[in-house]
Design an enzyme around this catalytic site. Sequence first.
Site, short mmCIF file in Angstrom:
data_model
loop_
_atom_site.label_atom_id
_atom_site.label_comp_id
_atom_site.label_asym_id
_atom_site.label_seq_id
_atom_site.Cartn_x
_atom_site.Cartn_y
_atom_site.Cartn_z
N ARG A 70 1.17 27.38 12.82
CA ARG A 70 2.12 26.44 12.20
C ARG A 70 2.61 26.92 10.85
O ARG A 70 3.80 26.85 10.54
CB ARG A 70 1.51 25.05 12.06
CG ARG A 70 1.36 24.31 13.36
CD ARG A 70 0.73 22.96 13.15
NE ARG A 70 -0.51 23.10 12.40
CZ ARG A 70 -1.00 22.19 11.57
NH1 ARG A 70 -0.35 21.07 11.35
NH2 ARG A 70 -2.13 22.38 10.95
N ASN A 98 0.81 20.78 15.71
CA ASN A 98 -0.13 21.00 16.79
C ASN A 98 -0.08 19.82 17.73
O ASN A 98 0.20 18.69 17.31
CB ASN A 98 -1.56 21.13 16.26
CG ASN A 98 -1.83 22.48 15.63
OD1 ASN A 98 -1.14 23.45 15.87
ND2 ASN A 98 -2.86 22.53 14.80
#
Length: 114
Positions: A39, A57
């Site tokens: 990320r 996520n």
Amino acid sequence: MLFVASRSEYSRCPAISISRRWFDQKSQITGLVQGVGFRVAFERSARSYGLSGWVRNRCDGSVEALVSGDSDAIKKIIDWARQGPEGAVVKQILIEDADLTTLRPGQFLRLPTE
């Protein structure tokens, strides 16, 4: 419209040949993509390409991202996501058109897990 882009099929993915210059695209990236800084690295890359959007996520172990910007920049972030950061093992990217109307241009967020 949904496109599936595994490593071997990606070059034939019709999402990359869209003629529009500015669009929104949602991706779900599967494989070993959590716990490897995916990320953070995705956010940095997206910002460097001038994209707006978010990344997060998913509880199922995947990473989901929604990006908005120039079609060339979208192609670059999808190309980047095929490999991800060091330690990631990307198995598949599911790509679909999306509608991102809630963020300012240039705003990119890292959202909590959903």
